[in-house]
Design a protein around this motif. Structure first.
Motif, PDB file in Angstrom:
ATOM      1  N   ALA A 151       0.824  -1.209   0.000  1.00  0.00           N
ATOM      2  CA  ALA A 151       0.000   0.000   0.000  1.00  0.00           C
ATOM      3  C   ALA A 151       0.858   1.259   0.000  1.00  0.00           C
ATOM      4  O   ALA A 151       0.565   2.220  -0.726  1.00  0.00           O
ATOM      5  N   LEU A 152       1.917   1.271   0.789  1.00  0.00           N
ATOM      6  CA  LEU A 152       2.789   2.445   0.846  1.00  0.00           C
ATOM      7  C   LEU A 152       3.462   2.703  -0.500  1.00  0.00           C
ATOM      8  O   LEU A 152       3.654   3.854  -0.891  1.00  0.00           O
ATOM      9  N   GLY A 153       3.824   1.634  -1.203  1.00  0.00           N
ATOM     10  CA  GLY A 153       4.403   1.793  -2.537  1.00  0.00           C
ATOM     11  C   GLY A 153       3.421   2.444  -3.492  1.00  0.00           C
ATOM     12  O   GLY A 153       3.778   3.337  -4.265  1.00  0.00           O
ATOM     13  N   MET A 154       2.168   1.995  -3.435  1.00  0.00           N
ATOM     14  CA  MET A 154       1.135   2.599  -4.276  1.00  0.00           C
ATOM     15  C   MET A 154       0.949   4.078  -3.940  1.00  0.00           C
ATOM     16  O   MET A 154       0.860   4.933  -4.838  1.00  0.00           O
ATOM     17  N   ILE A 155       0.888   4.359  -2.645  1.00  0.00           N
ATOM     18  CA  ILE A 155       0.627   5.727  -2.208  1.00  0.00           C
ATOM     19  C   ILE A 155       1.792   6.648  -2.560  1.00  0.00           C
ATOM     20  O   ILE A 155       1.594   7.806  -2.937  1.00  0.00           O
ATOM     21  N   PHE A 156       3.023   6.132  -2.441  1.00  0.00           N
ATOM     22  CA  PHE A 156       4.187   6.937  -2.799  1.00  0.00           C
ATOM     23  C   PHE A 156       4.116   7.346  -4.266  1.00  0.00           C
ATOM     24  O   PHE A 156       4.377   8.501  -4.620  1.00  0.00           O
ATOM     25  N   SER A 157       3.721   6.396  -5.122  1.00  0.00           N
ATOM     26  CA  SER A 157       3.561   6.707  -6.544  1.00  0.00           C
ATOM     27  C   SER A 157       2.458   7.733  -6.749  1.00  0.00           C
ATOM     28  O   SER A 157       2.603   8.680  -7.533  1.00  0.00           O
ATOM     29  N   ASP A 158       1.348   7.574  -6.015  1.00  0.00           N
ATOM     30  CA  ASP A 158       0.244   8.528  -6.120  1.00  0.00           C
ATOM     31  C   ASP A 158       0.685   9.939  -5.746  1.00  0.00           C
ATOM     32  O   ASP A 158       0.304  10.918  -6.408  1.00  0.00           O
ATOM     33  N   ILE A 159       1.458  10.043  -4.682  1.00  0.00           N
ATOM     34  CA  ILE A 159       1.904  11.361  -4.230  1.00  0.00           C
ATOM     35  C   ILE A 159       2.833  11.998  -5.261  1.00  0.00           C
ATOM     36  O   ILE A 159       2.784  13.209  -5.497  1.00  0.00           O
ATOM     37  N   LEU A 160       3.671  11.181  -5.900  1.00  0.00           N
ATOM     38  CA  LEU A 160       4.528  11.717  -6.965  1.00  0.00           C
ATOM     39  C   LEU A 160       3.680  12.257  -8.112  1.00  0.00           C
ATOM     40  O   LEU A 160       3.972  13.327  -8.672  1.00  0.00           O
ATOM     41  N   TYR A 161       2.619  11.518  -8.475  1.00  0.00           N
ATOM     42  CA  TYR A 161       1.718  11.988  -9.523  1.00  0.00           C
ATOM     43  C   TYR A 161       0.995  13.260  -9.088  1.00  0.00           C
ATOM     44  O   TYR A 161       0.757  14.169  -9.899  1.00  0.00           O
ATOM     45  N   LEU A 162       0.618  13.309  -7.813  1.00  0.00           N
ATOM     46  CA  LEU A 162      -0.039  14.501  -7.281  1.00  0.00           C
ATOM     47  C   LEU A 162       0.859  15.727  -7.423  1.00  0.00           C
ATOM     48  O   LEU A 162       0.425  16.784  -7.901  1.00  0.00           O
ATOM     49  N   ILE A 163       2.113  15.578  -7.019  1.00  0.00           N
ATOM     50  CA  ILE A 163       3.063  16.687  -7.111  1.00  0.00           C
ATOM     51  C   ILE A 163       3.292  17.063  -8.576  1.00  0.00           C
ATOM     52  O   ILE A 163       3.335  18.248  -8.937  1.00  0.00           O
ATOM     53  N   ALA A 164       3.426  16.024  -9.426  1.00  0.00           N
ATOM     54  CA  ALA A 164       3.635  16.288 -10.850  1.00  0.00           C
ATOM     55  C   ALA A 164       2.441  17.011 -11.455  1.00  0.00           C
ATOM     56  O   ALA A 164       2.594  17.904 -12.293  1.00  0.00           O
ATOM     57  N   ALA A 165       1.231  16.635 -11.019  1.00  0.00           N
ATOM     58  CA  ALA A 165       0.030  17.298 -11.527  1.00  0.00           C
ATOM     59  C   ALA A 165       0.027  18.763 -11.125  1.00  0.00           C
ATOM     60  O   ALA A 165      -0.346  19.638 -11.911  1.00  0.00           O
ATOM     61  N   CYS A 166       0.444  19.030  -9.902  1.00  0.00           N
ATOM     62  CA  CYS A 166       0.527  20.416  -9.435  1.00  0.00           C
ATOM     63  C   CYS A 166       1.528  21.218 -10.262  1.00  0.00           C
ATOM     64  O   CYS A 166       1.380  22.422 -10.448  1.00  0.00           O
ATOM     65  N   LEU A 167       2.541  20.545 -10.766  1.00  0.00           N
ATOM     66  CA  LEU A 167       3.596  21.241 -11.505  1.00  0.00           C
ATOM     67  C   LEU A 167       3.418  21.175 -13.021  1.00  0.00           C
ATOM     68  O   LEU A 167       4.303  21.537 -13.777  1.00  0.00           O
ATOM     69  N   GLY A 168       2.276  20.624 -13.447  1.00  0.00           N
ATOM     70  CA  GLY A 168       1.991  20.637 -14.879  1.00  0.00           C
ATOM     71  C   GLY A 168       2.033  19.286 -15.553  1.00  0.00           C
ATOM     72  O   GLY A 168       2.565  19.151 -16.658  1.00  0.00           O
ATOM     73  N   LEU A 169       1.450  18.252 -14.919  1.00  0.00           N
ATOM     74  CA  LEU A 169       1.471  16.908 -15.497  1.00  0.00           C
ATOM     75  C   LEU A 169       0.693  16.838 -16.809  1.00  0.00           C
ATOM     76  O   LEU A 169       1.039  16.063 -17.695  1.00  0.00           O
ATOM     77  N   ALA A 170      -0.344  17.653 -16.940  1.00  0.00           N
ATOM     78  CA  ALA A 170      -1.146  17.598 -18.159  1.00  0.00           C
ATOM     79  C   ALA A 170      -0.288  17.854 -19.396  1.00  0.00           C
ATOM     80  O   ALA A 170      -0.397  17.158 -20.416  1.00  0.00           O
TER      81      ALA A 170
END
Length: 206
Positions: free
Chosen positions: A43-62
């Motif tokens: 679960a922590l591995g999944m969440i760590f990946s999610d948080i990276l995507y969250l940060i990337a989205a904030c910085l312009g993932l689109a």
């Protein structure tokens, strides 16, 4: 981020975390075979990946996703193949008295479990789309601050852990009904089928 938007974001992530998908299927399969405790690092591995995507989205993932769509497709296919492999391993896992109890995980096994969770979530396009689509609903990305990103990351960690580990606990309760070797063999094959199904879901998802 206001208190109201933070609470709304927390609830949205919680619901997102328990929505059926490769991650939920992987947690179900692991908990059915090895119990809820074995799902913590996954679960922590999944969440760590999610948080990276969250940060990337904030910085312009689109914008990144638009120019690197081939890379995301490759990651998705690799993730699907890996889930098929895990499904095969579960299907063919030997059954013994030790296997019918919660097994202790070595340090290397813990690292592997964390990496498995990371790859499963990182290869799921639903995660990318969720943060791209929903972040603007809860925060103004044009005036986003570092503290907003930290708060959103903490909320994501807590919400996803609650959702994912609740699923693991539920599956582990069901696991208690299977005590004979024959029942455990069926359980392993069911869990392997779930994992392979997660791989098929991921491979076919556009």
């Amino acid at each position: 981020m206001t208190v109201e938007s933070a609470l709304s974001f927390f609830l949205a992530v919680l619901v997102f975390g328990i929505t059926p998908g490769p991650g939920v299927f992987a947690i179900l399969a692991r908990a059915l075979v090895n119990g809820a405790g074995s799902c913590t690092l996954l679960a922590l591995g999944m969440i760590f990946s999610d948080i990276l995507y969250l940060i990337a989205a904030c910085l312009g993932l689109a914008a990144i996703a638009t120019h690197w769509s081939e890379l995301f497709t490759a990651i998705r296919i690799i993730g699907a193949a890996y889930l098929f492999y895990l499904g095969y391993k579960m299907w063919t896992a030997p059954v013994s008295a030790e296997a019918m109890s919660d097994s202790k995980i070595s340090r290397s096994g813990m690292a592997t479990s964390f990496l498995q969770g990371f790859l499963i979530s990182a290869s799921n396009p639903k995660v990318i789309l969720f943060y791209i689509a929903f972040l603007p609903t809860f925060m103004d990305l044009s005036i986003l601050t570092a503290s907003d990103i930290v708060l959103a990351s903490v909320l994501t960690l807590v919400a996803l852990m609650i959702g994912i580990m609740s699923i693991a606990a539920f599956a582990a309760k069901a696991r208690g009904l299977f005590r004979s070797e024959r029942a455990m063999k069926r359980l392993n094959r069911s869990a392997g089928s779930i994992m392979a199904g997660a791989g098929a879901y991921l491979a076919l998802r556009q």
